[in-house]
Design a protein around this motif. Sequence first.
Motif, PDB file in Angstrom:
ATOM      1  N   SER A  71       4.155  49.880  28.513  1.00  9.24           N
ATOM      2  CA  SER A  71       2.663  49.517  28.463  1.00  9.24           C
ATOM      3  C   SER A  71       1.720  50.759  27.950  1.00  9.24           C
ATOM      4  N   ILE A  72       0.849  50.414  26.991  1.00  8.76           N
ATOM      5  CA  ILE A  72       0.073  51.533  26.426  1.00  8.76           C
ATOM      6  C   ILE A  72      -1.160  50.916  26.675  1.00  8.76           C
ATOM      7  N   MET A  73      -2.004  51.752  27.848  1.00  9.44           N
ATOM      8  CA  MET A  73      -3.412  51.662  28.104  1.00  9.44           C
ATOM      9  C   MET A  73      -4.439  51.695  26.879  1.00  9.44           C
ATOM     10  N   LEU A  74      -5.023  50.667  26.441  1.00  8.53           N
ATOM     11  CA  LEU A  74      -5.858  50.694  25.196  1.00  8.53           C
ATOM     12  C   LEU A  74      -7.318  51.149  25.446  1.00  8.53           C
ATOM     13  N   ALA A  75      -7.820  50.321  26.910  1.00 15.09           N
ATOM     14  CA  ALA A  75      -9.065  50.542  27.430  1.00 15.09           C
ATOM     15  C   ALA A  75      -9.147  50.328  28.864  1.00 15.09           C
ATOM     16  N   GLY A  76      -9.975  50.667  29.757  1.00 10.45           N
ATOM     17  CA  GLY A  76     -10.212  50.461  30.907  1.00 10.45           C
ATOM     18  C   GLY A  76      -9.224  51.370  32.013  1.00 10.45           C
ATOM     19  N   THR A  77      -9.462  50.688  33.277  1.00 10.61           N
ATOM     20  CA  THR A  77      -8.780  51.735  34.175  1.00 10.61           C
ATOM     21  C   THR A  77      -7.770  50.766  35.030  1.00 10.61           C
ATOM     22  N   ILE A  78      -6.684  50.935  35.317  1.00 12.66           N
ATOM     23  CA  ILE A  78      -5.949  50.183  36.312  1.00 12.66           C
ATOM     24  C   ILE A  78      -5.090  50.845  37.328  1.00 12.66           C
ATOM     25  N   ASP A  79      -5.079  50.327  38.548  1.00  8.61           N
ATOM     26  CA  ASP A  79      -4.576  51.259  39.562  1.00  8.61           C
ATOM     27  C   ASP A  79      -3.085  50.253  39.625  1.00  8.61           C
ATOM     28  N   GLU A  80      -2.113  51.342  39.586  1.00  9.29           N
ATOM     29  CA  GLU A  80      -0.783  50.630  39.621  1.00  9.29           C
ATOM     30  C   GLU A  80      -0.183  51.229  40.739  1.00  9.29           C
ATOM     31  N   THR A  81       0.222  50.130  41.956  1.00  8.18           N
ATOM     32  CA  THR A  81       0.828  50.287  42.983  1.00  8.18           C
ATOM     33  C   THR A  81       2.245  49.935  42.750  1.00  8.18           C
ATOM     34  N   LYS A  92      -3.401  56.031  38.955  1.00  6.12           N
ATOM     35  CA  LYS A  92      -4.465  55.498  37.983  1.00  6.12           C
ATOM     36  C   LYS A  92      -3.946  55.645  36.525  1.00  6.12           C
ATOM     37  N   LEU A  93      -4.121  54.352  35.704  1.00 11.25           N
ATOM     38  CA  LEU A  93      -3.863  54.154  34.416  1.00 11.25           C
ATOM     39  C   LEU A  93      -4.919  53.952  33.640  1.00 11.25           C
ATOM     40  N   ARG A  94      -5.011  55.068  32.717  1.00  7.02           N
ATOM     41  CA  ARG A  94      -6.263  55.018  31.808  1.00  7.02           C
ATOM     42  C   ARG A  94      -5.863  55.062  30.391  1.00  7.02           C
ATOM     43  N   ALA A  95      -7.012  54.858  29.790  1.00  6.19           N
ATOM     44  CA  ALA A  95      -6.866  54.588  28.313  1.00  6.19           C
ATOM     45  C   ALA A  95      -5.841  55.971  27.540  1.00  6.19           C
ATOM     46  N   GLY A  96      -4.952  55.627  26.902  1.00  6.92           N
ATOM     47  CA  GLY A  96      -4.079  56.654  26.417  1.00  6.92           C
ATOM     48  C   GLY A  96      -2.658  56.767  27.211  1.00  6.92           C
ATOM     49  N   ASP A  97      -2.795  56.347  28.322  1.00  5.92           N
ATOM     50  CA  ASP A  97      -1.474  56.425  29.081  1.00  5.92           C
ATOM     51  C   ASP A  97      -0.268  55.581  28.613  1.00  5.92           C
ATOM     52  N   VAL A  98       0.635  55.991  28.576  1.00  5.38           N
ATOM     53  CA  VAL A  98       1.725  55.305  27.925  1.00  5.38           C
ATOM     54  C   VAL A  98       2.966  55.226  29.424  1.00  5.38           C
ATOM     55  N   VAL A  99       3.297  54.122  29.592  1.00 10.22           N
ATOM     56  CA  VAL A  99       3.974  53.918  30.876  1.00 10.22           C
ATOM     57  C   VAL A  99       5.589  53.030  30.563  1.00 10.22           C
ATOM     58  N   LEU A 100       6.699  53.869  30.793  1.00 11.65           N
ATOM     59  CA  LEU A 100       7.935  53.255  30.415  1.00 11.65           C
ATOM     60  C   LEU A 100       8.448  52.560  31.894  1.00 11.65           C
ATOM     61  N   ARG A 101       8.947  51.607  31.689  1.00 11.44           N
ATOM     62  CA  ARG A 101       9.281  50.866  33.008  1.00 11.44           C
ATOM     63  C   ARG A 101      10.681  50.427  32.699  1.00 11.44           C
ATOM     64  N   LYS A 102      11.609  50.425  33.547  1.00 12.88           N
ATOM     65  CA  LYS A 102      12.929  49.830  33.777  1.00 12.88           C
ATOM     66  C   LYS A 102      12.704  48.322  34.332  1.00 12.88           C
ATOM     67  N   SER A 103      13.482  47.244  34.054  1.00  7.51           N
ATOM     68  CA  SER A 103      13.483  46.161  34.438  1.00  7.51           C
ATOM     69  C   SER A 103      13.186  45.760  36.044  1.00  7.51           C
ATOM     70  N   ARG A 104      13.871  46.786  36.798  1.00  5.59           N
ATOM     71  CA  ARG A 104      13.662  46.793  38.103  1.00  5.59           C
ATOM     72  C   ARG A 104      12.629  47.540  38.961  1.00  5.59           C
ATOM     73  N   PHE A 105      11.641  47.998  38.098  1.00  5.47           N
ATOM     74  CA  PHE A 105      10.575  48.544  38.773  1.00  5.47           C
ATOM     75  C   PHE A 105       9.864  47.912  39.050  1.00  5.47           C
ATOM     76  N   ALA A 106       9.410  48.091  40.558  1.00  9.36           N
ATOM     77  CA  ALA A 106       8.851  47.094  41.352  1.00  9.36           C
ATOM     78  C   ALA A 106       7.226  47.547  41.363  1.00  9.36           C
ATOM     79  N   HIS A 107       6.318  46.844  41.047  1.00  8.71           N
ATOM     80  CA  HIS A 107       4.812  47.260  40.715  1.00  8.71           C
ATOM     81  C   HIS A 107       3.660  46.264  40.978  1.00  8.71           C
ATOM     82  N   ARG A 108       2.427  46.526  41.157  1.00  9.20           N
ATOM     83  CA  ARG A 108       1.638  45.512  41.062  1.00  9.20           C
ATOM     84  C   ARG A 108       0.184  46.283  40.344  1.00  9.20           C
TER      85      ARG A 108
END
Length: 159
Positions: A71-81, A92-108
């Motif tokens: 996931s590449i955050m383009l705009a805004g802010t997301i709280d990832e639990t 907190k994910l903000r514009a510019g953050d890049v998140v790599l996730r494995k398939s089993r990564f549990a989140h909301r």
Amino acid sequence: MIRMSALASRLKRRLLPVDRPPDQLVGDPDAPYIFRWRLWPKNPLINAYLHNVVRADDEAALHDHPWPSVSIMLAGTIDETFAARKGEKVRKLRAGDVVLRKSRFAHRLSPVLTEPAWTLFITGPRVREWGFHCAQGWRDWKTFVEARKGGKYNGCDDP
């Protein structure tokens, strides 16, 4: 999590605003939580989607995915639990953050609605089924969704 503000800015300028209706509404058709645009035809190896996250994911349980993703955050802010060794954590994910996730990564995901939250979401090949992480254990998405129908159960409870 990696910070790549220059890349996110260039992608945002190239992808936004969107000049066509979304290809998919994720969630309840009357109240979707993600508007999704495919960036190229769906295929079994790699897919890319532009997401406008307008509401939080289902709060009954964290979920995982059938593929690894970026996931590449383009705009805004997301709280990832997300699931941590001792309970859950929030980042907190903000514009510019890049998140790599494995398939089993549990989140909301929960957008912070001071401005629209937009992400570029890239998936790899499907490696498994996906589902929800309930207190009683993992539940496949079809069973979870079926239990939610009618609003009597939270998806983790047995009907």
